[in-house]
Design a protein around this motif. Sequence first.
Motif, mmCIF file in Angstrom:
data_model
loop_
_atom_site.group_PDB
_atom_site.id
_atom_site.type_symbol
_atom_site.label_atom_id
_atom_site.label_comp_id
_atom_site.label_asym_id
_atom_site.label_seq_id
_atom_site.Cartn_x
_atom_site.Cartn_y
_atom_site.Cartn_z
ATOM 1 N N GLN A 1 28.796 41.955 28.050
ATOM 2 C CA GLN A 1 27.520 41.765 28.728
ATOM 3 C C GLN A 1 26.876 43.109 28.990
ATOM 4 O O GLN A 1 27.546 44.125 29.075
ATOM 5 C CB GLN A 1 27.682 40.966 30.010
ATOM 6 C CG GLN A 1 28.674 41.542 31.004
ATOM 7 C CD GLN A 1 28.851 40.628 32.193
ATOM 8 O OE1 GLN A 1 27.942 40.478 32.989
ATOM 9 N NE2 GLN A 1 30.014 40.005 32.309
ATOM 10 N N ARG B 1 21.609 39.856 33.512
ATOM 11 C CA ARG B 1 22.506 40.323 32.455
ATOM 12 C C ARG B 1 22.210 39.614 31.140
ATOM 13 O O ARG B 1 21.821 38.446 31.118
ATOM 14 C CB ARG B 1 23.958 40.059 32.860
ATOM 15 C CG ARG B 1 24.332 40.809 34.119
ATOM 16 C CD ARG B 1 25.666 40.395 34.726
ATOM 17 N NE ARG B 1 26.052 39.016 34.681
ATOM 18 C CZ ARG B 1 25.622 38.056 35.510
ATOM 19 N NH1 ARG B 1 24.731 38.325 36.434
ATOM 20 N NH2 ARG B 1 26.079 36.817 35.424
ATOM 21 N N TYR C 1 35.163 31.667 36.475
ATOM 22 C CA TYR C 1 33.994 32.450 36.885
ATOM 23 C C TYR C 1 33.826 32.466 38.404
ATOM 24 O O TYR C 1 33.038 33.236 38.938
ATOM 25 C CB TYR C 1 32.725 31.894 36.216
ATOM 26 C CG TYR C 1 32.764 32.069 34.724
ATOM 27 C CD1 TYR C 1 32.248 33.211 34.128
ATOM 28 C CD2 TYR C 1 33.353 31.116 33.903
ATOM 29 C CE1 TYR C 1 32.310 33.395 32.756
ATOM 30 C CE2 TYR C 1 33.414 31.285 32.533
ATOM 31 C CZ TYR C 1 32.895 32.429 31.964
ATOM 32 O OH TYR C 1 32.948 32.609 30.608
ATOM 33 N N LYS D 1 28.132 48.496 36.620
ATOM 34 C CA LYS D 1 29.180 47.483 36.517
ATOM 35 C C LYS D 1 29.943 47.396 37.834
ATOM 36 O O LYS D 1 30.173 48.403 38.496
ATOM 37 C CB LYS D 1 30.116 47.861 35.368
ATOM 38 C CG LYS D 1 31.110 46.784 35.016
ATOM 39 C CD LYS D 1 31.783 47.107 33.685
ATOM 40 C CE LYS D 1 32.836 46.106 33.334
ATOM 41 N NZ LYS D 1 32.332 44.840 32.837
ATOM 42 N N ARG E 1 39.017 38.395 40.418
ATOM 43 C CA ARG E 1 39.879 38.939 39.365
ATOM 44 C C ARG E 1 40.873 39.927 39.975
ATOM 45 O O ARG E 1 40.548 40.649 40.912
ATOM 46 C CB ARG E 1 39.059 39.653 38.294
ATOM 47 C CG ARG E 1 37.838 38.891 37.773
ATOM 48 C CD ARG E 1 38.148 37.541 37.207
ATOM 49 N NE ARG E 1 38.702 37.648 35.867
ATOM 50 C CZ ARG E 1 39.122 36.619 35.171
ATOM 51 N NH1 ARG E 1 39.082 35.418 35.663
ATOM 52 N NH2 ARG E 1 39.603 36.791 33.967
ATOM 53 N N ASP F 1 36.932 40.590 32.803
ATOM 54 C CA ASP F 1 36.004 39.641 33.411
ATOM 55 C C ASP F 1 36.183 38.289 32.722
ATOM 56 O O ASP F 1 36.740 38.185 31.624
ATOM 57 C CB ASP F 1 34.563 40.147 33.303
ATOM 58 C CG ASP F 1 34.072 40.235 31.886
ATOM 59 O OD1 ASP F 1 33.573 39.213 31.371
ATOM 60 O OD2 ASP F 1 34.192 41.322 31.273
ATOM 61 N N GLY G 1 33.916 42.183 38.814
ATOM 62 C CA GLY G 1 32.758 41.294 38.842
ATOM 63 C C GLY G 1 32.286 40.969 40.245
ATOM 64 O O GLY G 1 32.929 41.283 41.254
#
Length: 181
Positions: A39, A70, A14, A101, A18, A24, A105
Amino acid sequence: MTSDDAWIGDAHPYLAPRAEGQKDAWSAEAAARGRKGSQRLLAAKEVDPPGPVQDFFGVEAGERVVVRRRLILLDDHPVELADSYYPARIARGTPLAEQGKIPGGAVTLLATLGFVPEDEPLEDIAAAVATVSQCEELDLPAGAPVLILTRFTRSRAGEPMEVSVMTMTRHLQYRQRKQAS
């Protein structure tokens, strides 16, 4: 999610930007266990920060921050509310402050802005009784317990960059590392 569905969490995916086209971290983690993680963005806006966020960011009273709120789903069922806060000076004018979005992320976007997260952020875990609002959003009965994990993340340069407050309905296990003294 029942305690039989528990798995050991790892914050590192996390905190890692990415690669283009990569899922994600939540979707990838759930898929690795044969589940569907998704999400829904509930809000992206400027707000007055809660006390711990204000203190960590070092913002003055009345100074606003950006929050991305979220609803986290596992197999289309709500399991978590995740509120991620960012200093307005970092987030304002970026997709962090917009409804929509973010490809790769927030951590990927932050890295492109020069804010690469430290390797070991501070995480605080508390238990609470879900509020009326949390019960509604997470489809919980009144009086249900929740875990609240708050992650305080600095950039590798030491600058406070994100506070994530995750209100969870599921069992959580962690591995800890022993540090040399």
